[in-house]
Design a protein around this motif. Structure first.
Motif, PDB file in Angstrom:
ATOM      1  N   PRO A  89       1.706  36.294 -65.591  1.00  7.68           N
ATOM      2  CA  PRO A  89       2.414  37.273 -66.780  1.00  7.68           C
ATOM      3  C   PRO A  89       2.230  38.839 -66.461  1.00  7.68           C
ATOM      4  O   PRO A  89       3.172  39.399 -66.872  1.00  7.68           O
ATOM      5  N   SER A  90       1.286  39.162 -65.483  1.00  6.84           N
ATOM      6  CA  SER A  90       1.467  40.595 -65.026  1.00  6.84           C
ATOM      7  C   SER A  90       2.729  40.777 -64.220  1.00  6.84           C
ATOM      8  O   SER A  90       3.559  41.927 -64.519  1.00  6.84           O
ATOM      9  N   ILE A 134       6.462  32.615 -60.594  1.00  4.96           N
ATOM     10  CA  ILE A 134       6.629  32.075 -61.652  1.00  4.96           C
ATOM     11  C   ILE A 134       7.149  33.317 -62.618  1.00  4.96           C
ATOM     12  O   ILE A 134       7.939  33.120 -63.645  1.00  4.96           O
ATOM     13  N   GLY A 135       6.668  34.218 -62.372  1.00 10.56           N
ATOM     14  CA  GLY A 135       7.116  35.643 -63.137  1.00 10.56           C
ATOM     15  C   GLY A 135       8.538  35.992 -63.066  1.00 10.56           C
ATOM     16  O   GLY A 135       8.979  36.417 -64.157  1.00 10.56           O
ATOM     17  N   ALA A 161      10.902  36.019 -66.161  1.00  7.01           N
ATOM     18  CA  ALA A 161      11.278  37.436 -66.565  1.00  7.01           C
ATOM     19  C   ALA A 161      13.076  36.906 -67.026  1.00  7.01           C
ATOM     20  O   ALA A 161      13.671  37.430 -67.735  1.00  7.01           O
ATOM     21  N   LYS A 162      13.623  36.150 -65.961  1.00 11.52           N
ATOM     22  CA  LYS A 162      15.112  35.716 -66.122  1.00 11.52           C
ATOM     23  C   LYS A 162      15.322  35.163 -67.491  1.00 11.52           C
ATOM     24  O   LYS A 162      16.294  35.455 -67.898  1.00 11.52           O
ATOM     25  N   LYS A 211      12.190  29.477 -53.612  1.00  5.63           N
ATOM     26  CA  LYS A 211      13.419  29.838 -52.925  1.00  5.63           C
ATOM     27  C   LYS A 211      14.290  30.668 -53.934  1.00  5.63           C
ATOM     28  O   LYS A 211      14.997  31.458 -53.415  1.00  5.63           O
ATOM     29  N   GLU A 212      14.573  30.222 -55.163  1.00  5.23           N
ATOM     30  CA  GLU A 212      15.140  31.089 -56.097  1.00  5.23           C
ATOM     31  C   GLU A 212      14.589  32.666 -56.028  1.00  5.23           C
ATOM     32  O   GLU A 212      15.468  33.511 -56.184  1.00  5.23           O
ATOM     33  N   THR A 213      13.427  32.873 -56.165  1.00  3.99           N
ATOM     34  CA  THR A 213      12.792  34.040 -56.167  1.00  3.99           C
ATOM     35  C   THR A 213      13.123  35.009 -54.738  1.00  3.99           C
ATOM     36  O   THR A 213      13.680  36.129 -55.146  1.00  3.99           O
TER      37      THR A 213
END
Length: 596
Positions: free
Chosen positions: A417-418, A530-531, A535-536, A579-581
């Protein structure tokens, strides 16, 4: 002298947090502390040896909930003021009063989970059926059954809890009370130095002479305390190793990951993939920034700077309020109200002062505010830290829908979340202002703060930890010099041959208190994975995603970290989100190369 740190008593009260929201006076705290001690003694007399039927177990757990909530209030009131004023003997005495009581009550409370673990699984499942709000808590007790010790051993370990906590306290004493940083000269001026000044300002300064000379000054002081800090850290991890063996784990890492309910594969994947696949993008980025600063060589003192830009203006804490509301408003009216409350009720300590802890954190009371510690510089870097900590605040304010026993999720999810808030803030600003100069500035801040901090700084800490624990479990000898060499090797592996990584970089391990909190560092990159995905999704389809994301945050510890991520729409059972990040970071560097 430039940048001398003010005393705490000289700080504007509006820049400080208001711990009177917990207890109005110290006397109220002391009365509550005495009541807590008495209540725990009553709890033990009432329920120890009596947890044999459903009715008694339910009554005990309800009583235990009230004790846990009160303990949280007492702990935070005792230690939050000391975090911002470590030389204050009155506050230290108050914290000591709490510690003395905590040492007495810890063994008195240890029977609860020990006795529950000894019960038939059928009775524990009956508790879940009767009181579903405790499902995760009871399931964890069932999961821990094979590693449970004899009740007397558990009570003995609980009695030693203050001793086991001592290395962390000793680390803080060395860092904040014993270390004295000498002044240094740069550009014809004399500057004071400290942890706060170096980490919040000098280290990211665009003034090369100031940045490099402050680093030389900073690490020359750390070097004097290398062996003391190493002895402190090694005593902590040896305590963990002993408990891991007692509980039947094959390694200390396995024991620490078991506490997070995370597999060794997920832990290793996070480190190995980033070390291999993110490193080329970050090398490209730092070389781009170095060129913009006309640096002929790139040292470890230059790694955290961002692009030079006229947009890099300082803003006040009050101005940051509306700024962040505008950026995070997509999360809904209630979330915005939480941000407003944090300012209106003084949840955040913005001040820079002597004796204050470094970095940032958020401590949420189950029945109260979320206290945020910062050392405000007003730069975009610090605005993103505030967005980050407000992400923790929003998470735990929402998680109060759960029982306090089902409140805190695995560390693997804690930073999601942060970090999502950081990425969301930057993505919102990038949409609002298409000016190429602003775009370059903000992308650089996003990489140098959010991705560098969470997926480089903390990830390199994780790689260091893994090597240290591996050597520990092989009974290899470790000392300050060896720890420095391990850290230096990890840093050099990531940055490659084109950077001048000096010997001082090996001392960087001394800066991180998270080493005393188990396998915490790697979870920043897990959370940011995860963040970034969230966000996306929030940016692209807020109507469909916001409600699901907020509901995920309200689930607390009622699901595993992997299940929470999946519930939100991110499947971390595969390496695709990671990998996407990394690819997203690569695309940001690509865009920067076009812009500059």
């Amino acid at each position: 002298m430039t940048n001398a740190m003010p005393k705490r008593q000289d700080i504007d009260v509006q820049l400080t947090w208001n711990t009177d929201l917990i207890f109005p006076t110290q006397e109220d705290f002391k009365l509550a502390l005495a009541d807590y001690k008495s209540s725990v003694e009553t709890f033990e007399k009432t329920y120890k040896g009596q947890l044999t039927d459903l009715e008694t177990i339910v009554a005990a757990l309800k009583h235990y909930e009230t004790l846990a909530i009160l303990r949280g209030k007492l702990f935070n009131y005792a230690f939050l003021p000391l975090e911002v004023d470590k030389f204050n003997t009155e506050l230290a005495s108050l914290a000591n009063e709490f510690q003395l009581v905590a040492a007495i009550v810890a063994p008195l409370l240890s029977f609860l989970e020990t006795e529950l673990a000894l019960l038939d699984q059928a009775l524990l499942e009956a508790v879940i059926a009767d009181q579903p709000q405790w499902t995760s808590y009871i399931q964890e007790i069932i999961r821990f059954k094979p590693h449970q010790l004899h009740p007397l051993q558990e009570e003995l370990l609980a009695s030693f809890a203050p001793t086991f906590d001592q290395p962390y306290l000793n680390y803080g004493t060395t860092k904040f009370e014993d270390m004295t940083f000498e002044n240094f000269e740069a550009n014809g001026q004399t500057y004071g130095n400290s942890y706060v000044l170096f980490e919040n300002d000098y280290e990211i300064s665009h003034d090369t002479e100031l940045r490099r000379k402050s680093a030389a000054s900073f690490y020359s002081t750390l070097k004097k305390y290398k062996n003391t800090t190493a002895a402190t850290y090694l005593s902590h991890i040896k305590n963990e190793q002993i408990e891991a063996k007692l509980r039947g784990f094959q390694s200390t890492i396995d024991y620490l990951l078991f506490q997070q309910n995370v597999s060794r594969d997920l832990f290793n994947r996070q480190i190995d993939v980033i070390m291999k696949e993110l490193a080329p993008h970050m090398r490209r980025y730092v070389k781009l920034v170095a060129k913009a600063h006309n640096l002929e060589t790139i040292t470890h003192a230059d790694l955290k700077i961002s692009l030079p830009s006229d947009y890099n203006q300082r803003i006040t804490p009050e101005d940051s309020k509306q700024f962040l509301i505008d950026c995070l408003g997509v999360l809904g009216e209630d979330y915005v109200k939480m941000i407003e409350r944090s300012f209106d009720e003084r949840w955040t300590d913005f001040a820079q002062n002597e004796g204050k802890a470094t970095g940032g954190f958020c401590a949420t009371l189950y029945d109260g505010p979320s206290y945020i510690l910062l050392s405000w510089t007003g730069l975009m870097n610090e605005v993103l830290v505030l967005a980050h900590e407000l992400g923790h605040a929003g998470h735990f304010q929402l998680a109060k829908k759960q029982s306090i026993l089902n409140y805190e999720p695995s560390l693997y999810f804690i930073e999601a979340p942060s970090t999502a808030n950081e990425v969301l803030t930057c993505n919102t600003l990038l949409k609002q202002n298409q000016d190429p100069g602003f775009q370059a500035y903000l992308i650089s801040e996003l990489i140098s703060r959010t991705y560098f901090h969470n997926m480089v700084t903390h990830l390199l800490e994780a790689a260091f930890q893994r090597e240290v624990y591996t050597r520990l479990d092989k009974d290899e000898y470790l000392n300050g010099d060896i720890l420095c060499q391990i850290k230096l090797d990890v840093i050099k592996e990531f940055w490659g041959e084109d950077f001048e990584i000096g010997e001082d970089a090996g001392l960087i391990w001394m800066r991180q208190p998270h080493y005393y909190l188990g396998l915490y560092p790697y979870t920043y990159s897990a959370g940011l994975t995860i963040g970034t995905a969230m966000a996306k999704q929030l940016e692209e389809n807020p109507e469909a995603v916001v409600e699901r994301w907020l509901e995920t945050l309200s689930l607390g510890a009622s699901m595993s970290a992997q299940d929470l991520a999946k519930y939100a729409g991110v499947d971390v059972s595969t390496d695709q989100p990671l990998k996407e990040t990394i690819a997203y970071v690569g695309s940001l560097v690509d865009k920067l190369e076009e812009l500059v």
